[in-house]
Structures are given as structure tokens and as C-alpha cells.
Motif scaffolding. Structure first.
Motif, PDB file in Angstrom:
ATOM      1  N   VAL A  14       2.532   8.421 -27.350  1.00  0.00           N
ATOM      2  CA  VAL A  14       2.500   7.398 -26.284  1.00  0.00           C
ATOM      3  C   VAL A  14       1.602   7.840 -25.126  1.00  0.00           C
ATOM      4  N   PRO A  15       0.323   8.089 -25.399  1.00  0.00           N
ATOM      5  CA  PRO A  15      -0.546   8.729 -24.416  1.00  0.00           C
ATOM      6  C   PRO A  15      -1.081   7.756 -23.357  1.00  0.00           C
ATOM      7  N   PHE A  16      -1.462   8.324 -22.225  1.00  0.00           N
ATOM      8  CA  PHE A  16      -2.162   7.628 -21.152  1.00  0.00           C
ATOM      9  C   PHE A  16      -3.648   7.945 -21.320  1.00  0.00           C
ATOM     10  N   LEU A  17      -4.436   6.965 -21.781  1.00  0.00           N
ATOM     11  CA  LEU A  17      -5.815   7.250 -22.195  1.00  0.00           C
ATOM     12  C   LEU A  17      -6.876   6.446 -21.456  1.00  0.00           C
ATOM     13  N   ASP A  18      -6.478   5.417 -20.724  1.00  0.00           N
ATOM     14  CA  ASP A  18      -7.466   4.538 -20.082  1.00  0.00           C
ATOM     15  C   ASP A  18      -7.148   4.379 -18.597  1.00  0.00           C
ATOM     16  N   PRO A  19      -7.212   5.478 -17.820  1.00  0.00           N
ATOM     17  CA  PRO A  19      -6.791   5.394 -16.421  1.00  0.00           C
ATOM     18  C   PRO A  19      -7.653   4.476 -15.564  1.00  0.00           C
ATOM     19  N   ARG A  20      -8.973   4.383 -15.844  1.00  0.00           N
ATOM     20  CA  ARG A  20      -9.817   3.560 -14.978  1.00  0.00           C
ATOM     21  C   ARG A  20      -9.381   2.100 -15.016  1.00  0.00           C
ATOM     22  N   PHE A  34      -6.897   0.297 -12.184  1.00  0.00           N
ATOM     23  CA  PHE A  34      -7.650  -0.739 -11.473  1.00  0.00           C
ATOM     24  C   PHE A  34      -6.944  -2.092 -11.575  1.00  0.00           C
ATOM     25  N   LYS A  35      -6.525  -2.451 -12.790  1.00  0.00           N
ATOM     26  CA  LYS A  35      -5.841  -3.721 -13.011  1.00  0.00           C
ATOM     27  C   LYS A  35      -4.643  -3.483 -13.931  1.00  0.00           C
ATOM     28  N   PRO A  36      -3.521  -3.026 -13.363  1.00  0.00           N
ATOM     29  CA  PRO A  36      -2.344  -2.725 -14.208  1.00  0.00           C
ATOM     30  C   PRO A  36      -1.820  -3.967 -14.925  1.00  0.00           C
ATOM     31  N   VAL A  37      -1.602  -3.836 -16.213  1.00  0.00           N
ATOM     32  CA  VAL A  37      -0.975  -4.909 -16.980  1.00  0.00           C
ATOM     33  C   VAL A  37       0.538  -4.839 -16.803  1.00  0.00           C
ATOM     34  N   LEU A  38       1.078  -3.611 -16.813  1.00  0.00           N
ATOM     35  CA  LEU A  38       2.487  -3.368 -16.527  1.00  0.00           C
ATOM     36  C   LEU A  38       2.593  -2.726 -15.152  1.00  0.00           C
ATOM     37  N   PRO A  39       3.660  -3.003 -14.395  1.00  0.00           N
ATOM     38  CA  PRO A  39       3.800  -2.402 -13.061  1.00  0.00           C
ATOM     39  C   PRO A  39       3.807  -0.881 -13.134  1.00  0.00           C
ATOM     40  N   LEU A  40       3.023  -0.254 -12.266  1.00  0.00           N
ATOM     41  CA  LEU A  40       2.994   1.197 -12.172  1.00  0.00           C
ATOM     42  C   LEU A  40       3.780   1.643 -10.949  1.00  0.00           C
ATOM     43  N   THR A  41       4.246   2.880 -10.972  1.00  0.00           N
ATOM     44  CA  THR A  41       4.987   3.422  -9.842  1.00  0.00           C
ATOM     45  C   THR A  41       4.023   4.082  -8.862  1.00  0.00           C
ATOM     46  N   ALA A  42       4.532   4.339  -7.658  1.00  0.00           N
ATOM     47  CA  ALA A  42       3.715   5.037  -6.663  1.00  0.00           C
ATOM     48  C   ALA A  42       3.313   6.415  -7.178  1.00  0.00           C
ATOM     49  N   ALA A  43       4.192   7.037  -7.963  1.00  0.00           N
ATOM     50  CA  ALA A  43       3.890   8.373  -8.490  1.00  0.00           C
ATOM     51  C   ALA A  43       2.663   8.359  -9.401  1.00  0.00           C
ATOM     52  N   ASP A  44       2.446   7.251 -10.125  1.00  0.00           N
ATOM     53  CA  ASP A  44       1.279   7.163 -11.009  1.00  0.00           C
ATOM     54  C   ASP A  44      -0.019   7.204 -10.213  1.00  0.00           C
ATOM     55  N   PHE A  45      -0.055   6.439  -9.124  1.00  0.00           N
ATOM     56  CA  PHE A  45      -1.269   6.428  -8.301  1.00  0.00           C
ATOM     57  C   PHE A  45      -1.437   7.742  -7.550  1.00  0.00           C
ATOM     58  N   GLU A  46      -0.305   8.330  -7.081  1.00  0.00           N
ATOM     59  CA  GLU A  46      -0.389   9.613  -6.407  1.00  0.00           C
ATOM     60  C   GLU A  46      -0.902  10.694  -7.347  1.00  0.00           C
ATOM     61  N   GLU A  47      -0.565  10.583  -8.616  1.00  0.00           N
ATOM     62  CA  GLU A  47      -0.955  11.604  -9.591  1.00  0.00           C
ATOM     63  C   GLU A  47      -2.397  11.473 -10.038  1.00  0.00           C
ATOM     64  N   PHE A  48      -2.821  10.243 -10.342  1.00  0.00           N
ATOM     65  CA  PHE A  48      -4.146  10.053 -10.943  1.00  0.00           C
ATOM     66  C   PHE A  48      -5.176   9.463  -9.990  1.00  0.00           C
ATOM     67  N   GLY A  49      -4.740   8.932  -8.851  1.00  0.00           N
ATOM     68  CA  GLY A  49      -5.685   8.448  -7.856  1.00  0.00           C
ATOM     69  C   GLY A  49      -5.617   6.947  -7.646  1.00  0.00           C
ATOM     70  N   TYR A  50      -6.106   6.528  -6.487  1.00  0.00           N
ATOM     71  CA  TYR A  50      -6.166   5.113  -6.125  1.00  0.00           C
ATOM     72  C   TYR A  50      -7.578   4.599  -6.359  1.00  0.00           C
ATOM     73  N   PRO A  51      -7.772   3.620  -7.229  1.00  0.00           N
ATOM     74  CA  PRO A  51      -9.118   3.110  -7.494  1.00  0.00           C
ATOM     75  C   PRO A  51      -9.819   2.566  -6.252  1.00  0.00           C
ATOM     76  N   ASP A  52      -9.065   2.084  -5.262  1.00  0.00           N
ATOM     77  CA  ASP A  52      -9.690   1.574  -4.039  1.00  0.00           C
ATOM     78  C   ASP A  52     -10.357   2.674  -3.230  1.00  0.00           C
ATOM     79  N   ASP A  53      -9.939   3.917  -3.448  1.00  0.00           N
ATOM     80  CA  ASP A  53     -10.573   5.052  -2.780  1.00  0.00           C
ATOM     81  C   ASP A  53     -11.780   5.500  -3.600  1.00  0.00           C
ATOM     82  N   VAL A  54     -12.938   5.588  -2.952  1.00  0.00           N
ATOM     83  CA  VAL A  54     -14.188   5.887  -3.671  1.00  0.00           C
ATOM     84  C   VAL A  54     -14.115   7.242  -4.375  1.00  0.00           C
TER      85      VAL A  54
END
Length: 790
Positions: free
Chosen positions: A669-675, A679-699
Motif C-alpha cells: 500500500v505504498p505512497f508513490l505519487d506525492p506531487r 496538490f489535488k488530494p482525492v481522499l482527505p489527507l491529514t495535517a501530518a501528511d503535509f507536514e511530512e512531505f511538504g505543502y505544494p503551495d510552498d515553492v
């Protein structure tokens, strides 16, 4: 042909001349069969391409398989169903020559699995609580029985189903039948939260509603065996009892799964009172009661700050009192003991980042607003506190000295008026532990006034041991541990002789000089466990754990499997797993890389492996892979990677960087397409996901995501390792991530039928079905043996 040759080989038997003539003529006209050509390898499926263009930060990219995640497009979903069926058939065709091996592996693994018909009983006040499975039922039943009537109670075996045949009385109370809950929720019963009220009358619990994709709250009156009409609520993520069980507080989430409201219901009334609402969209809430049920803490946290409010449990509608706050996101646990509040946290200290958790204390008074907190312990660079647990008389701590975990207790109350003290001044009593402990997990420990606490002790070379620790004397009992050597399970709860099991003695601190591995049922006599410090690309040392069979180790000739995770600050799971014994006994090396981004190395270790520093995690994993090969621990071209969820991201990224290092990989059950996912989550993500991998709005974050994304960085024209990807339609990141990645790897890399790229789907009930667990593990193991060790 043997029956034709027998007459010619028997010396005393006469052969008729016509028989010889017949054999001569037959051999003259005999034409040997031409060797049949090997069957063609199955052809991988090719999903349709429907390019879609995206733009962000002046960068444009095209995704040819974006249609796979269009859940609202019925045509796309029909195509997805067809494609998944093709993938299933392709996997079956490729693995068809391993069916006998899979069956053998499944039998091996099933024989080693523990099948518990009942959970271990948990004592709380006058009751023992446990769950047991009735014959022919899929889900368990929650039960309890009085301690005073159950001195001989051992698991679910004596008396059977709670009936005492000696006295002719039923001594068990059935509290909740999860088979009936499954009928309420479309044949599926998954419970997330369960809290018994302190007066032992009510059970508050949440069940997953698949049709609506949320957890639904119910409250059961255990005296009458029926659910209350109120409270009932949807999207519930937290529970806490107040007023000695007469009131229930609960947290609800919004449509994006953000916990943002706290309600209070006085049982027996129809009104749910809103007592707190968080209006900021990036702030989350959780609640918990202190172990003595005197207070309820309400934690609010975001990327910018953390706050702790306190509610008087005797009067939950009296309002919230802010007792602590800091200017960063922090982990906070509040406990109360005899007029003092204790805060276990990893927040910043005097403006500096704290690398580990520490313990603070303040007195309870009538003043409102943030309180003045003092350190309980002086800083000790050689000792860090991993976890704490309180009782009325003792404080129990899990501490780490270097790489070694230890468990100890100190007397309460702690000295007051002296300020912070050195840990040794508290005269800690240590529990003797086996070698190579990798994890110490506290049990439920609901009973605040008990002198016993329960822990699970884990090791890479020892089945998990559930231990009851007597706080006052320092003695301990192993109440449950699988014994793989004697094919039995250690159970101690009452008199073990009543079920024909050997009685397991208590062990005291005086046993420290005895053979600890024998006391703990260790497998270190058969399997070695070694620790290495591996320098990464920037000379930072990464912990590498290596496990192998003493009898099967051959320098430079063993295949190996390298596990990794490296995200969310979570510990890498290095516990003994019985299914891995099938590989160990076949000469495989099992290795674990504690890369940056994971837990065990402090907060900085996590910070140095997330967002823009994610490459450190990948480099650490690659360095460990190279180390295994260069030291000839694993044979070159026989190393496989293994990663679950974010660990799948780690392994796939490492393969993109160094495909030549790996011969195979398993991504679960891998996480393989972070960009695209961030950028456009199909399923709701948690704050921890963005804190871990980054916020796309930040350059800067977006550039880092683009550079390390496994889906966007597949090397073209190279020979890729064989990969087995397993996923599900209900995984956190969605099956389309795995499907898109598999399709693109096949498209961009060199096709080699000996190195197949496979996608296997599993059902949601695998986690609850030991048979299906064995089946999945047997497939993974057969895949590794086929592509590496055939």
C-alpha cells in the motif's frame, strides 16, 4: 519403461525370439519426441492513456494516467475495473509456477501463527474485561466477569464461555456482540474507539460506517444490555468520560476529517452541548481524561502553535482553562497526581528545539491562564525518556540509554521544593530485559490504583512477550508469549495447571544473573541479531539491524531483505514476525534501516528526514543497502527492498536512484505519487501528511516533492528490479497510486520477464483474517524466492 526392461534384465528367464523381434522393430520405428518450446511469458497489461496537464509555480507537467483517480467518472471507473482485473490475471499467470511453493509456505506460516480465541483479560477495579470469539462467528464478543469469582480464570478456556460447571452459574457478562454490530453496518465491524465509564455502567464506542466513510458513536448501557437513544453522533474522533460516568465528551470532525468541535452530553438528557469549537481551518483537537478521571485535557495544535486546556471532570460545563501553550506543534500528555499536573511533551525549551520528550510539573490552584511549569528532571545527555505511565503510587518510565531501551519505576509522590533532580536520585528500579529489545509498548493499564502495570516487550529475535510488572516489588510475570520451540503459548493468569500448561514462575530482580534469553523465550540461540552504524552521504551514522540464521550464514552468498520506513517520526517495526522465519530458515538475511525521518533518534532525527530534507531518508537507505553488499552480508544482485505505506515511498525512491543495487522489492500500500496527491488530494489527507512531505503551495516544498517523487523520477531505459506492489481500493492513498506507478515503470524501463512488475490487490478483511494474512505473506515470500533465490 521399467516394465519393458525387466525381462531383459532377469538372468534365469527365457525370452521368446518373437518378443526380441518385436522390440527390435519397435525401436527401429521409434522417433524421440521433439523438446517442447518453453511457454511464452505472459504479457503485462497496458492501461489506456488519457493525458491531463497540470500547472503550479510556473511548472507544467503531464499525467497520462490521471484518469485512474477520477472516482466520480463512471466511464473511468469501468476502465479501472477492467484494468485491475487484467493486473490480477497477469499476477496469477506470472506466479503460476509457484503455486505449490505458496501452498507450502502458507502451511509453514499458519502453523506458527497464534490463534487466540480470547484476548488477555484486563483488570480494572472489580472486573476483568476481555474479548473472545465464539465458534462459527467472524467477530468477537466483548465480555467481563468479576475478579472475585475468577481466581482460576485463564483466557477463555476455564470455565468455557463463562459458565462454571461446578457451581452451575453463568459468571460472564456479554457486553457487546460485534457480529450484531456487523449487521448494523453492512456486514463489516471495525471499532476505532472504546471507553468504559469509571462507574463501569456505560460503554462508549465508535464503529466504522463504510457507506458514509466515518465513525459513528454509540453508548451502551451495560446493566440493561441495550444502546442508549442519546448520545449518537457521526464523524467522532475522540471520547472522554466525566462526572464519574454520568457525562460523555466527544470530538467530531468536519468533511475534511479535521477534529474541530467538542460536545458534552449528560446521559439521560437529549441535549448535546457544544463546549468548544475551533474556527481556524488548520487547527486540530484531541481530548483525553487523566487516569484518575479528575480532569479532561483538550489539546489544540497546528503547525504554528500548541495549547492545552483543562476541564474539571466533576463539572464539564464550567468551561475550559488554558494551562499551557507554546509557539510550535508539540506532543502533549497531561496527567494529575495528588494536586500536581504533569506534562509530558517535546515542545521547544527556552526557544530551542527539544530533541526528546521531557517531564514538567505545576501545582493545581484557582488561578486561570497558563501556569508556571518546572522541570522534574535535570537534562542527562546519556538518557532520554521515551514514554511515561502513572499510577497512584508509581511512575513508570521507558528510557533509552544510547541505543538500548530500559523499563523502570520510581515511587510517587516525587520530591517537591527541590527543583529539578537527577534521574538517579529517584532510585529507579529496573526491569530486567532480554537482549536486543527494539520496542516497549505500554498495555491498557486502565486501573489507576493497581500495583501492576502491563507492557509488551519486543525484539527481532523473540516473539512478543506480554509482561505484568509488579511495581512495589519489581517482580514480573510473562503472562503471554508464543513458544516457537515447543509449539505452545505461555499463558499465566491464575493457576496454569488447570489447562494443562506448564506454570510460568515469577521473576524478581534477583534473577538478573541468570540466563535472560532462556527466561524470555529468546530465539537468539538460532538467529543472530547484529547492530551496525552505517555512515550516510553526509557522514551521519544510521543504525542498521541485521538478523540471520546461525546455521545458514555464508559470507557473501546470502540473499537479503532490507526494511525501511522513515516518516512521521514513527519507529521502524523490527519486532519478530513469524512469517519471516520462512526466509531466515532458507538462508536469507533480514535487515532494518533506521533512516532519518523515522523515530528512535529524537525529534531532530525526524526533522532531518522530512519535507525538503526527504532526500536524507533515501540516501540513508541506499547507504545501508551498499553496506550490506560491500561487507558481504548480502550477496550482490540478491538484495530486495521492503516498504509499507510511506516505507513504500522510501524504497521506490531508492530504486529510482540506484536500480542496480536491488534485485527485487515489495511495496505494500505504498505512497508513490506525492506531487499529484498533495496538490489535488482525492481522499482527505491529514495535517501530518503535509507536514511530512511538504505543502505544494510552498515553492521550496514543491520543488523538493518534484525531485523525490517516485512516480515522476523513474529512470528511462534501465533494467529495473522485479517489484510486487500490493494495494487496496480502500487504502489511505488510493489504489490508483500503485496502478499509475506500475504502468509507468513498465513503460519507461527495460522489459525483462525475469524481473516482472506485478500489482496485487487484497481485500479489506486481510488484517482481521489470519488465513488471508498467511496467504498474502506466502505470495510475497514466493515472489522473492522466485525472482532472487530460484
Amino acid at each position: 519403461m521399467r516394465h519393458l526392461l525387466l525381462p531383459l534384465l532377469t538372468p534365469h528367464r527365457r525370452v521368446h525370439p518373437l518378443s526380441l523381434l518385436y522390440l527390435h522393430l519397435r525401436s527401429a520405428h521409434f522417433k524421440p519426441h521433439k523438446p517442447q518450446p518453453a511457454p511464452s511469458p505472459p504479457t503485462p497489461p497496458k492501461p489506456p492513456k488519457k493525458p491531463e496537464t497540470f500547472t503550479l509555480h510556473d511548472q507544467t507537467w503531464e499525467d497520462q494516467y490521471s484518469w485512474m483517480s477520477n472516482l466520480n467518472d463512471k466511464v473511468a471507473m469501468r476502465h479501472m475495473d477492467v484494468y485491475m482485473e487484467q493486473e490480477e490475471k497477469y499476477t496469477e499467470a506470472v506466479m503460476s509456477d509457484t503455486l505449490r511453493l505458496q501452498s507450502k509456505l502458507q502451511s509453514e506460516m499458519a502453523s506458527r501463527m497464534e490463534f487466540h480465541l480470547s484476548t488477555l483479560p484486563v483488570r480494572w477495579g472489580p472486573w476483568l474485561y476481555y474479548r473472545r470469539v465464539e465458534e462459527g462467528k467472524q467477530y468477537p464478543v466483548l465480555c467481563r466477569r468479576l475478579v472475585s469469582k475468577n481466581e482460576e480464570f485463564i483466557s477463555n478456556k476455564s470455565p468455557s464461555a463463562g459458565f462454571d460447571f461446578t457451581s452451575g452459574r453463568r459468571i460472564e457478562e456479554k457486553l457487546l456482540d460485534y457480529n450484531k454490530e456487523a449487521e448494523r453496518f453492512g456486514g463489516y465491524a471495525y471499532e476505532e474507539l472504546s471507553e468504559v465509564s469509571p462507574d463501569h455502567r456505560y460503554l462508549a464506542y465508535t464503529m466504522y460506517d463504510k457507506d458514509n466513510d466515518y465513525f459513528k458513536l454509540s453508548v451502551r448501557d451495560m446493566n440493561f444490555g441495550s444502546n442508549c437513544n442519546n448520545p449518537q453522533a457521526d464523524r467522532v474522533s475522540g471520547l472522554a468520560w466525566a462526572m464519574d460516568g454520568k457525562a460523555l465528551l466527544y470530538v467530531v470532525t468536519d468533511d475534511e476529517l479535521r477534529p474541530y468541535k467538542v460536545y458534552c452530553n449528560i446521559l439521560g438528557t437529549n441535549e448535546d452541548v457544544l463546549i468548544y469549537k475551533e474556527t481556524e481551518g488548520n487547527v486540530h483537537i484531541n481530548i483525553r481524561h487523566t487516569k484518575d478521571f479528575r480532569f479532561i485535557s483538550v489539546n489544540t495544535f497546528s503547525a504554528a502553535y500548541s495549547k492545552v486546556f483543562l476541564i474539571n471532570a466533576a463539572d464539564p460545563l464550567s468551561g475550559l482553562n488554558l494551562v499551557w501553550e507554546c509557539a510550535t506543534q508539540a506532543h502533549c500528555i497531561v496527567e494529575h497526581h495528588q494536586g500536581y499536573l504533569y506534562l509530558f511533551t517535546d515542545s521547544t525549551r527556552e526557544g530551542h528545539l527539544a530533541d526528546h520528550h521531557y517531564l514538567l510539573r505545576t501545582s493545581i490552584d484557582s488561578s486561570s491562564g497558563p501556569k508556571t511549569w518546572e522541570n522534574v528532571l535535570l537534562d542527562d545527555p546519556e538518557l532520554t525518556i521515551e514514554d511515561v505511565d502513572f499510577s497512584d503510587s508509581h511512575l513508570v518510565l521507558v528510557v533509552r540509554e544510547g541505543r538500548n531501551l530500559k523499563l523502570c519505576s520510581v515511587d510517587l509522590p516525587l520530591p517537591c521544593g527541590k527543583g529539578a533532580v537527577h534521574f538517579k536520585e529517584l532510585n529507579p528500579r529496573y526491569l530486567s530485559l532480554p537482549n536486543h529489545v527494539c520496542q516497549i509498548s505500554p498495555g491498557p493499564n486502565y486501573d489507576y490504583y493497581s500495583l501492576t502495570m502491563r507492557f509488551t516487550i519486543s525484539s527481532p529475535v523473540m516473539p512478543d512477550a506480554v509482561v505484568d510488572y509488579e511495581l512495589s516489588s519489581g517482580t514480573w510475570n510473562i503472562i503471554q508469549q508464543q513458544d516457537l520451540l515447543h509449539e505452545r503459548k505461555r499463558v499465566l493468569y491464575g493457576s496454569a495447571s488447570s489447562v494443562g500448561s506448564p506454570e510460568i514462575p515469577s521473576f524478581s530482580p534477583d534473577d538478573l544473573d541468570s540466563d535472560q534469553n532462556n527466561l524470555w523465550n529468546s530465539l537468539s540461540e538460532y538467529y543472530a541479531c547484529e547492530q551496525y552504524e552505517v555512515p550516510s552521504h553526509d557522514k551521519v551514522l544510521v543504525s542498521l539491524t541485521v538478523v540471520y540464521s546461525h546455521n545458514r550464514m555464508k559470507q557473501g552468498q546470502n540473499p537479503g531483505l532490507l526494511h525501511g520506513h522513515g516518516a512521521y517520526g514513527e519507529l521502524l517495526d523490527k519486532r519478530w514476525r513469524s512469517e519471516l522465519k520462512s526466509l531466515l530458515d532458507r538462508g536469507w538475511v533480514i535487515a532494518y534501516a533506521d533512516v532519518r525521518g523515522g523515530g528512535g533518534g529524537g525529534k531532530k532525527w525526524h526533522q532531518d528526514g522530512k519535507c525538503t530534507k526527504k532526500y536524507n531518508s533515501i540516501s540513508d537507505y541506499i547507504s545501508c543497502a551498499k553496506f550490506l553488499i560491500e561487507r558481504e552480508i548480502v550477496q550482490e544482485d540478491k538484495l530486495a527492498g521492503w516498504g509499507y505505506s510511506a516505507g513504500g515511498f522510501l524504497v521506490a525512491s531508492a530504486i529510482n536512484c540506484s536500480p542496480h543495487l536491488f534485485r527485487a522489492a515489495i511495496l505494500k500500500v505504498p505512497f508513490l505519487d506525492p506531487r499529484n496527491t498533495l496538490f489535488k488530494p482525492v481522499l482527505p489527507l491529514t495535517a501530518a501528511d503535509f507536514e511530512e512531505f511538504g505543502y505544494p503551495d510552498d515553492v521550496e516544498d514543491f520543488d523538493a516533492i518534484r525531485r523525490y517523487s517516485p512516480y515522476d523520477n523513474i529512470p528511462k531505459g534501465v533494467l529495473y528490479p522485479a517489484v510486487l506492489v500490493t494495494s487496496s481500493f480502500n487504502t489511505r492513498f488510493g489504489v490508483w497510486e500503485a496502478a499509475k506507478w506500475v504502468a509507468r515503470v513498465r513503460e519507461d524501463t527495460i522489459y525483462d520477464p525475469k524481473r516482472p512488475i506485478l500489482l496485487n490487490l487484497f481485500t479489506d478483511i486481510v488484517e482481521e483474517n489470519k488465513y488471508l494474512q498467511c496467504k498474502e505473506s506466502a505470495l510475497e515470500t514466493a515472489f522473492l524466492l522466485k525472482v532472487i533465490d530460484s
